[in-house]
Design a protein around this motif. Structure first.
Motif, PDB file in Angstrom:
ATOM      1  N   ILE A 117       0.930  -1.200   0.080  1.00 35.33           N
ATOM      2  CA  ILE A 117      -0.091   0.058  -0.031  1.00 35.33           C
ATOM      3  C   ILE A 117       0.798   1.247   0.023  1.00 35.33           C
ATOM      4  O   ILE A 117       0.476   2.019  -0.697  1.00 35.33           O
ATOM      5  CB  ILE A 117      -0.845   0.073   1.090  1.00 35.33           C
ATOM      6  N   GLU A 118       1.803   1.118   1.044  1.00 39.27           N
ATOM      7  CA  GLU A 118       2.752   2.353   0.941  1.00 39.27           C
ATOM      8  C   GLU A 118       3.604   2.568  -0.389  1.00 39.27           C
ATOM      9  O   GLU A 118       3.730   3.747  -0.818  1.00 39.27           O
ATOM     10  CB  GLU A 118       3.831   2.029   2.022  1.00 39.27           C
ATOM     11  N   LEU A 119       4.063   1.425  -1.162  1.00 37.07           N
ATOM     12  CA  LEU A 119       4.560   1.576  -2.468  1.00 37.07           C
ATOM     13  C   LEU A 119       3.371   2.032  -3.536  1.00 37.07           C
ATOM     14  O   LEU A 119       4.090   2.883  -4.316  1.00 37.07           O
ATOM     15  CB  LEU A 119       4.907   0.090  -2.843  1.00 37.07           C
ATOM     16  N   ARG A 120       2.407   1.468  -3.277  1.00 40.49           N
ATOM     17  CA  ARG A 120       1.462   2.112  -4.404  1.00 40.49           C
ATOM     18  C   ARG A 120       1.273   3.710  -4.162  1.00 40.49           C
ATOM     19  O   ARG A 120       1.165   4.374  -5.112  1.00 40.49           O
ATOM     20  CB  ARG A 120       0.070   1.512  -3.811  1.00 40.49           C
ATOM     21  N   ARG A 121       1.326   4.224  -2.797  1.00 39.98           N
ATOM     22  CA  ARG A 121       1.111   5.506  -2.495  1.00 39.98           C
ATOM     23  C   ARG A 121       2.361   6.499  -3.047  1.00 39.98           C
ATOM     24  O   ARG A 121       2.320   7.516  -3.680  1.00 39.98           O
ATOM     25  CB  ARG A 121       1.113   5.996  -1.351  1.00 39.98           C
ATOM     26  N   LEU A 122       3.367   5.677  -2.949  1.00 44.65           N
ATOM     27  CA  LEU A 122       4.878   6.259  -3.466  1.00 44.65           C
ATOM     28  C   LEU A 122       4.926   6.350  -5.141  1.00 44.65           C
ATOM     29  O   LEU A 122       5.060   7.317  -5.544  1.00 44.65           O
ATOM     30  CB  LEU A 122       6.108   5.634  -2.845  1.00 44.65           C
TER      31      LEU A 122
END
Length: 906
Positions: free
Chosen positions: A681-686
């Motif tokens: 999820i964090e990677l998607r946000r980045l």
């Protein structure tokens, strides 16, 4: 004899003709006359010659054959004959024996001045006829003298038998027998001694000295007493021999016992015979002589007959006492039989009859035991003792094969008058002496084999047991044996029930255990209680590890406590013995090595040990040890239950270990899955952020003109690309870290982050959700100089998950508060309150964990419970806590306990 000597002198031509007769009493030969000019003058022909061992004279007495001596003057074995030959002037000699069959009467010496003479055939024939006739005459004369002077015992004994009915009392009859015996035997003193079985001594009942008879009683001084302890060999001889001679010339006793007895009676020889009724010693009759006397066969037979007469008349004096005793014994048997039939309470029945039995037999202890053929020992079923005496051990050791066979085959039982002097029942000697028992009688409780039990009566001083007492004990033992047989059956049934309940309880308890440590402690303690032992311990080790440890200890006696931190080598002899034994191993302290006793340092006497073994291909990883002090006993049934429970224990440990491993693996994988999902999820946000920067740069480059806005200038476009590149680099770095270091298991990195930055990042992450639900979020803290310590990313992920669920729970336009306060110098309390509520069952499981059956549905198996439970375990692995509470006003509080340090920043 003079005629034979004169005739012999006229028929032979020898310088010396000498006739000598043998004296048996002095073992010598005496000259009776003959022919010799030189010896006749010096009266040598009447001299007495003492026979010495190995001499020629003794040789002819023993061999009774003719001896030819070439030169008497030089023969070393000639003895006194050498001096006589020199005085008579002779050299050669012939010695002719005078004997009738094997009875030697004397000899004839024929001497010549010539050396090496030989008798002619005519002389030999003449001497053989003449001396043979002379020996026959001596034999006839001796027989006539013996018949004329012989004392015949039958006549005085018949006179005594005829006179006994005229005497009315026992003492008068004793006096008559003693006077008659004294007149026949003519000793220095006659004595009648009575035997006292209770005290094991003889006391002087009556004495006869010369022609006077005196009476003695048991109240006389102890000088008249002969104790069995002082004269044990004399007592044994009285019980096994009908007659014994004791003296310096000949004796039926060893030398030390002979001297002691002669000193007691102040004589040089004595003749004694026991007085006995069937199976019972009454006393003894003794004739004492002050001279070293050889008692004749007639004298022995007379004394034996006198003793038999006294033994016949003595019971008449005690017949009423015996009748009374018989009535008492029959009454005792009837009372015991009635108690056995009517009283259903085994212990009450024995407590009632035991004092009566002890009082009748005049003993201090009664012990009724059951024989256990499995372990070959005796278990005390009941015991009773007078006064405040301490009870004997509950278990008696087994007997040797000889003693056991004796106990099984003895019709009347076994009586030990003195335990220290008796070699029977040696297996019990130490135990009996420890209990101060010096004498006992024992009888088995059943007539038929096999041996089921025994009844033992013990006395604290040596004593003699009568046949009547043995018969009574046998009858009592059989009556009590009937009750004991029923009691044994009842005990076996109760033991089977107890063992079944023990097995059932143990299996049920093991099934309910969910942790290996709790299982080990509970079962160790339970098995120690089952065997009633002061120490039970479990030694375990890990596969392919050289040492093990004491995993569980159940100790009820402080003296048996072991050190829990001990490192025990798996190669220890005891451990290897148990691993190599299929079943429950029993060992004594003598069978343990010094190395084993160093770590097993309890004051134990014996132990049982069993390996925790599952299938043959599985390696055992532990052994159970149960130890006890001396006197302990474990039945075969108890050990069988221990073996069964140990086997089930091993399987339960194995199952719980596998379950724990699977649960731990599941928990780690859930954490890893949740964490990777969060990072995705964090990677998607980045990636979305980087994509936004790229799109802005692309749009700016397409619209770039000299009059473009500042955001579309080349510098602004370059900045957009740099931001996108930085964001992509950060995302790739985090992905690379997960791929390299957290592929199958999470890794925790210790970093520090200011509390303000930590909270700001968390709130920025949920900002879209907050705006979507129009929530109001407020931070309440005065701790601005604090920094959190730990894996910052994972702490952020946990706080993010908590805040996300708080946002979802809160109603739209609701409020979320973050409260920060210090708990102590190392932990921070971060509480999140929201206006929503948790499902009651979910809240309960989050607070207490999963309940009941693991296969039953749970709120922790699916979101949100699953995610919150993962956050709880993850934060717990990092040294923190995550707790959930329902507040009184209906709000929900999520409490995070986090480690912190003082900030080194602002």
């Amino acid at each position: 004899m003079e005629t034979a000597l004169t005739y012999l002198q006229s028929q032979v031509d020898y310088r010396v003709v000498w006739l000598l007769l043998y004296d048996r009493a002095s073992h010598s030969i005496v000259g009776q006359g003959g022919r010799s000019p030189e010896l006749g003058k010096q009266n040598f022909l009447r001299e007495r010659l003492v026979l010495k061992s190995g001499s020629l004279l003794e040789q002819i007495v023993l061999q009774q054959r003719v001896l030819i001596i070439p030169n008497l003057c030089e023969e070393p074995k000639a003895g006194p004959l050498m001096q006589i030959a020199q005085a008579a002037g002779i050299q050669g000699g012939l010695l002719f024996p005078i004997h009738h069959h094997d009875i030697f009467y004397g000899l004839v010496l024929l001497g010549s001045e010539r050396w090496g003479i030989l008798a002619r055939s005519e002389e030999k024939a003449l001497l053989s006829i003449l001396l043979g006739q002379l020996a026959t005459s001596f034999h006839d004369l001796e027989q006539n003298q013996q018949q004329e002077g012989q004392k015949r015992p039958d006549k005085p004994l018949l006179e005594v038998i005829q006179a006994l009915p005229l005497r009315t009392t026992l003492q008068e009859r004793i006096d008559l027998v003693l006077e008659t015996a004294h007149g026949f035997l003519e000793p220095t003193q006659m004595g009648l001694y009575w035997y006292e079985p209770e005290g094991r001594y003889f006391w002087g009942r009556a004495f006869s000295s010369k022609s006077r008879t005196s009476r003695k009683r048991a109240s006389d001084p102890k000088d008249d007493r002969l104790t069995v302890q002082t004269y044990p060999k004399f007592y044994q001889a009285l019980t096994s021999n009908p007659l014994m001679t004791v003296g310096t010339a000949q004796s039926s006793l060893p030398a030390d016992a002979t001297q002691a007895l002669l000193g007691q009676f102040q004589g040089r020889s004595l003749l004694a015979t026991p007085l006995s009724s069937p199976g019972q010693l009454l006393g003894f009759l003794v004739a004492v002589s002050g001279d070293a006397r050889i008692w004749t066969e007639d004298e022995k037979q007379f004394l034996l007959g006198s003793a038999q007469l006294l033994a016949l008349v003595s019971p008449l004096d005690t017949i009423e006492q015996e009748i009374a005793v018989h009535r008492q014994s029959q009454g005792l048997i009837a009372e015991v039989s009635h108690a056995v039939r009517s009283d259903q309470d085994w212990n009450h029945m024995l407590t009632t009859v035991a004092p009566q039995i002890l009082e009748y037999f005049q003993v201090e202890r009664l012990v009724l035991m059951v024989y256990d053929d499995e372990v070959e020992n005796f278990a005390v079923a009941f015991q009773h003792q007078t006064g405040k005496r301490k009870g004997l051990p509950d278990y008696w050791p087994g007997l040797s094969d000889i003693d056991k066979r004796l106990l099984e085959t003895a019709h009347q039982g076994i009586a030990l008058d003195s335990i220290q002097d008796d070699l029977r029942l040696l297996g019990w000697r130490d135990l009996l002496l420890t209990g101060e028992i010096q004498s006992l009688i024992v009888s088995r409780t059943t007539v038929a084999l096999p041996l089921e039990g025994v009844l033992v009566l013990g006395h604290e001083t040596p004593r003699t047991w009568s046949i009547a007492e043995l018969n009574l004990l046998r009858a009592l033992a059989q009556h009590l044996g009937q009750a004991m047989h029923q009691w044994v059956l009842q005990q076996d049934l109760e033991q089977q029930n107890r063992l079944y309940q023990t097995l059932q309880w143990g299996l049920t308890t093991m099934q309910q255990m969910t942790e290996v440590e709790a299982l080990d402690q509970a079962v160790t303690q339970f098995l120690g209680q089952t065997l009633q032992a002061p120490l039970a311990t479990l030694v375990t080790w890990k596969p392919r590890r050289p040492t093990g440890k004491l995993t569980a200890i159940a100790c009820t006696n402080p003296a048996f406590q072991l050190q829990e931190t001990l490192q025990i080598p798996v190669t220890d002899v005891l451990i290897q013995q148990v691993l190599g034994y299929d079943g429950v191993l029993q060992l004594s302290i003598d069978q343990l090595t010094a190395d084993t006793c160093q770590w097993l340092s309890a004051p134990l006497d014996r132990l049982v040990a069993v390996a925790l073994r599952t299938s043959p291909e599985d390696e055992p990883l532990g052994i159970l040890i149960v130890a006890d002090a001396a006197g302990s006993y474990w039945s075969a049934g108890s050990l069988s239950v221990v073996g069964a429970l140990a086997n089930q224990w091993a399987w339960s440990r194995r199952d719980l270990t596998l379950i724990q491993r699977l649960n731990n693996s599941q928990s780690r994988l859930r954490q890893l899955n949740w964490y990777k999902h969060y990072r995705f999820i964090e990677l998607r946000r980045l990636m979305e952020t980087a994509q936004g920067h790229l799109n802005q740069g692309l749009q700016a480059s397409q619209t770039a003109t000299p009059s473009a806005t500042p955001s579309a200038t080349p510098a602004a476009i370059s900045q957009r690309y740099q931001q996108a590149n930085s964001t992509l680099g950060q995302a790739l770095s985090e992905v690379l870290q997960i791929i390299r270091h957290e592929q199958w298991q999470l890794q925790f990195y210790n970093r520090q982050v200011p509390l303000a930055s930590f909270l700001k990042r968390a709130l920025s992450r949920i900002d879209p959700l907050v705006k979507q639900r129009r929530l109001w979020v407020q931070i309440h803290t005065d701790e601005t100089l604090l920094a959190l310590a730990g894996d910052v990313i994972k702490l952020e992920s946990v706080l993010y998950q908590v805040l996300v669920f708080a946002c979802h729970r809160s109603p739209e336009q609701g409020r979320i508060d973050l409260w920060c306060r210090l708990l102590d110098q190392t932990t921070l309390d971060l509480s999140v309150t929201d206006g929503g509520s948790l499902e009651p069952y979910l809240l309960q499981e989050l607070q207490e964990g999963r309940h009941g059956d693991a296969l039953a549905p749970s709120t922790l198996d699916q979101p949100p419970g699953l995610l919150l439970a993962v956050c709880q375990s993850l934060l717990g692995d990092m040294g923190g806590q995550l707790e959930f509470y329902s507040l009184e006003d209906g709000r929900t509080m999520s409490r995070l306990v986090l480690p912190f340090v003082e900030s080194k920043g602002s």
